[in-house]
Design a protein around this motif. Sequence first.
Motif, PDB file in Angstrom:
ATOM      1  N   GLU A 265      51.104 -15.558   9.297  1.00 55.33           N
ATOM      2  CA  GLU A 265      51.152 -15.889  10.725  1.00 55.33           C
ATOM      3  C   GLU A 265      51.124 -14.635  11.586  1.00 55.33           C
ATOM      4  N   GLU A 266      51.677 -13.548  11.095  1.00 58.07           N
ATOM      5  CA  GLU A 266      51.633 -12.301  11.854  1.00 58.07           C
ATOM      6  C   GLU A 266      50.202 -11.751  11.895  1.00 58.07           C
ATOM      7  N   MET A 267      49.428 -11.979  10.838  1.00 57.80           N
ATOM      8  CA  MET A 267      48.022 -11.565  10.862  1.00 57.80           C
ATOM      9  C   MET A 267      47.285 -12.335  11.955  1.00 57.80           C
ATOM     10  N   ASP A 268      47.581 -13.633  12.085  1.00 60.70           N
ATOM     11  CA  ASP A 268      46.998 -14.432  13.175  1.00 60.70           C
ATOM     12  C   ASP A 268      47.390 -13.827  14.528  1.00 60.70           C
ATOM     13  N   ALA A 269      48.654 -13.448  14.668  1.00 58.43           N
ATOM     14  CA  ALA A 269      49.131 -12.867  15.928  1.00 58.43           C
ATOM     15  C   ALA A 269      48.466 -11.515  16.203  1.00 58.43           C
ATOM     16  N   LEU A 270      48.236 -10.713  15.163  1.00 61.69           N
ATOM     17  CA  LEU A 270      47.539  -9.432  15.352  1.00 61.69           C
ATOM     18  C   LEU A 270      46.122  -9.671  15.866  1.00 61.69           C
ATOM     19  N   CYS A 271      45.461 -10.698  15.335  1.00 60.19           N
ATOM     20  CA  CYS A 271      44.114 -11.015  15.804  1.00 60.19           C
ATOM     21  C   CYS A 271      44.142 -11.461  17.256  1.00 60.19           C
ATOM     22  N   ASN A 272      45.028 -12.396  17.569  1.00 65.10           N
ATOM     23  CA  ASN A 272      45.096 -12.937  18.929  1.00 65.10           C
ATOM     24  C   ASN A 272      45.628 -11.938  19.949  1.00 65.10           C
ATOM     25  N   GLY A 273      46.309 -10.908  19.500  1.00 64.35           N
ATOM     26  CA  GLY A 273      46.841  -9.874  20.394  1.00 64.35           C
ATOM     27  C   GLY A 273      45.933  -8.655  20.438  1.00 64.35           C
ATOM     28  N   GLU A 274      46.239  -7.674  19.599  1.00 66.26           N
ATOM     29  CA  GLU A 274      45.482  -6.417  19.584  1.00 66.26           C
ATOM     30  C   GLU A 274      44.005  -6.628  19.270  1.00 66.26           C
ATOM     31  N   GLY A 275      43.722  -7.567  18.374  1.00 63.07           N
ATOM     32  CA  GLY A 275      42.333  -7.809  17.981  1.00 63.07           C
ATOM     33  C   GLY A 275      41.480  -8.267  19.149  1.00 63.07           C
ATOM     34  N   LEU A 276      41.933  -9.315  19.842  1.00 56.35           N
ATOM     35  CA  LEU A 276      41.152  -9.833  20.970  1.00 56.35           C
ATOM     36  C   LEU A 276      41.052  -8.824  22.107  1.00 56.35           C
ATOM     37  N   SER A 277      42.131  -8.119  22.401  1.00 53.59           N
ATOM     38  CA  SER A 277      42.058  -7.147  23.498  1.00 53.59           C
ATOM     39  C   SER A 277      41.098  -6.003  23.151  1.00 53.59           C
ATOM     40  N   THR A 278      41.084  -5.579  21.900  1.00 54.78           N
ATOM     41  CA  THR A 278      40.149  -4.538  21.472  1.00 54.78           C
ATOM     42  C   THR A 278      38.719  -5.059  21.508  1.00 54.78           C
ATOM     43  N   ALA A 279      38.510  -6.291  21.042  1.00 50.68           N
ATOM     44  CA  ALA A 279      37.173  -6.889  21.045  1.00 50.68           C
ATOM     45  C   ALA A 279      36.632  -7.027  22.465  1.00 50.68           C
ATOM     46  N   LEU A 280      37.476  -7.469  23.384  1.00 48.63           N
ATOM     47  CA  LEU A 280      37.041  -7.663  24.770  1.00 48.63           C
ATOM     48  C   LEU A 280      36.722  -6.339  25.452  1.00 48.63           C
ATOM     49  N   ALA A 281      37.350  -5.264  25.010  1.00 38.96           N
ATOM     50  CA  ALA A 281      37.100  -3.943  25.600  1.00 38.96           C
ATOM     51  C   ALA A 281      35.837  -3.289  25.042  1.00 38.96           C
ATOM     52  N   HIS A 282      35.298  -3.820  23.949  1.00 38.21           N
ATOM     53  CA  HIS A 282      34.098  -3.233  23.331  1.00 38.21           C
ATOM     54  C   HIS A 282      32.880  -3.518  24.198  1.00 38.21           C
ATOM     55  N   GLU A 283      31.932  -2.569  24.230  1.00 38.64           N
ATOM     56  CA  GLU A 283      30.765  -2.713  25.097  1.00 38.64           C
ATOM     57  C   GLU A 283      29.822  -3.828  24.662  1.00 38.64           C
ATOM     58  N   SER A 284      29.839  -4.231  23.403  1.00 39.78           N
ATOM     59  CA  SER A 284      29.003  -5.323  22.901  1.00 39.78           C
ATOM     60  C   SER A 284      29.901  -6.470  22.456  1.00 39.78           C
ATOM     61  N   PRO A 285      29.414  -7.705  22.574  1.00 39.77           N
ATOM     62  CA  PRO A 285      30.243  -8.838  22.148  1.00 39.77           C
ATOM     63  C   PRO A 285      30.596  -8.758  20.659  1.00 39.77           C
ATOM     64  N   VAL A 286      31.814  -9.094  20.334  1.00 39.40           N
ATOM     65  CA  VAL A 286      32.287  -9.124  18.946  1.00 39.40           C
ATOM     66  C   VAL A 286      32.316 -10.582  18.502  1.00 39.40           C
ATOM     67  N   ASP A 287      31.699 -10.870  17.348  1.00 36.37           N
ATOM     68  CA  ASP A 287      31.612 -12.234  16.841  1.00 36.37           C
ATOM     69  C   ASP A 287      32.760 -12.584  15.904  1.00 36.37           C
ATOM     70  N   GLN A 288      33.272 -11.581  15.216  1.00 41.84           N
ATOM     71  CA  GLN A 288      34.284 -11.822  14.195  1.00 41.84           C
ATOM     72  C   GLN A 288      35.294 -10.678  14.200  1.00 41.84           C
ATOM     73  N   ILE A 289      36.548 -11.015  13.951  1.00 36.57           N
ATOM     74  CA  ILE A 289      37.593 -10.003  13.808  1.00 36.57           C
ATOM     75  C   ILE A 289      38.151 -10.117  12.397  1.00 36.57           C
ATOM     76  N   VAL A 290      38.249  -8.993  11.725  1.00 35.59           N
ATOM     77  CA  VAL A 290      38.809  -8.938  10.375  1.00 35.59           C
ATOM     78  C   VAL A 290      40.100  -8.129  10.457  1.00 35.59           C
ATOM     79  N   ILE A 291      41.202  -8.745  10.054  1.00 37.15           N
ATOM     80  CA  ILE A 291      42.499  -8.064  10.009  1.00 37.15           C
ATOM     81  C   ILE A 291      42.784  -7.742   8.548  1.00 37.15           C
ATOM     82  N   THR A 292      43.039  -6.471   8.264  1.00 40.44           N
ATOM     83  CA  THR A 292      43.350  -6.033   6.905  1.00 40.44           C
ATOM     84  C   THR A 292      44.715  -5.357   6.892  1.00 40.44           C
ATOM     85  N   LEU A 293      45.560  -5.819   5.979  1.00 40.69           N
ATOM     86  CA  LEU A 293      46.825  -5.144   5.691  1.00 40.69           C
ATOM     87  C   LEU A 293      46.661  -4.470   4.342  1.00 40.69           C
ATOM     88  N   MET A 294      47.095  -3.222   4.227  1.00 38.94           N
ATOM     89  CA  MET A 294      46.977  -2.506   2.952  1.00 38.94           C
ATOM     90  C   MET A 294      48.259  -1.745   2.681  1.00 38.94           C
TER      91      MET A 294
END
Length: 126
Positions: free
Chosen positions: A67-96
Motif C-alpha cells: 500500500e505504501e508503494m501505491d502511495a509513493l506512486c500517487n504522491g511523488e510519482g504523480l507529481s514528478t510525472a506531471l512536472a516532466h516536459e512529455s506526458p508519462v504513460d506509466q509509473i514504475v515504483i521499485t524498492l530495493m
Amino acid sequence: MILGLLFFASPACAAELPEDWAAFHDAVVEVHVGRTEGAEERWLVMRYLAPQIARDGGSLGYEDVAEEMDALCNGEGLSTALAHESPVDQIVITLMDRVVERGQPDPEATQFIASYDVTEAGCEWR
C-alpha cells in the motif's frame, strides 16, 4: 468516492512502517514500445532504497509495503510525472534492499516492483 477512501487509508498503513524505512535513490524517464503497433510509451521509473526488505535479515515483506508503494506512486510519482516536459504513460515504483544498476541482474538483491498506468484518477495498478 471509494478512491478517496483508499487514498486516505494509505497513510494510516504507512504509519505502521518503521521511520525512514525507504529513501529516494533515483528517477528516470524511459521510452518503451507502446501497447499498439508503432506507439511509444514514456515510463517514469522511481527507485527507492529500502534495506528492511532484504530476504536475509529484513523485517518487511511485500504485504507490509504494497500500500505504501501505491502511495509513493500517487504522491511523488504523480507529481514528478506531471512536472516532466512529455506526458508519462506509466509509473514504475521499485524498492530495493541495496543499490542495483538499472537493467542489471543481481541475484542477491531483493526488489519489489509495481507498475501503474497514469489515469485521470491517479495511479492504477497494472
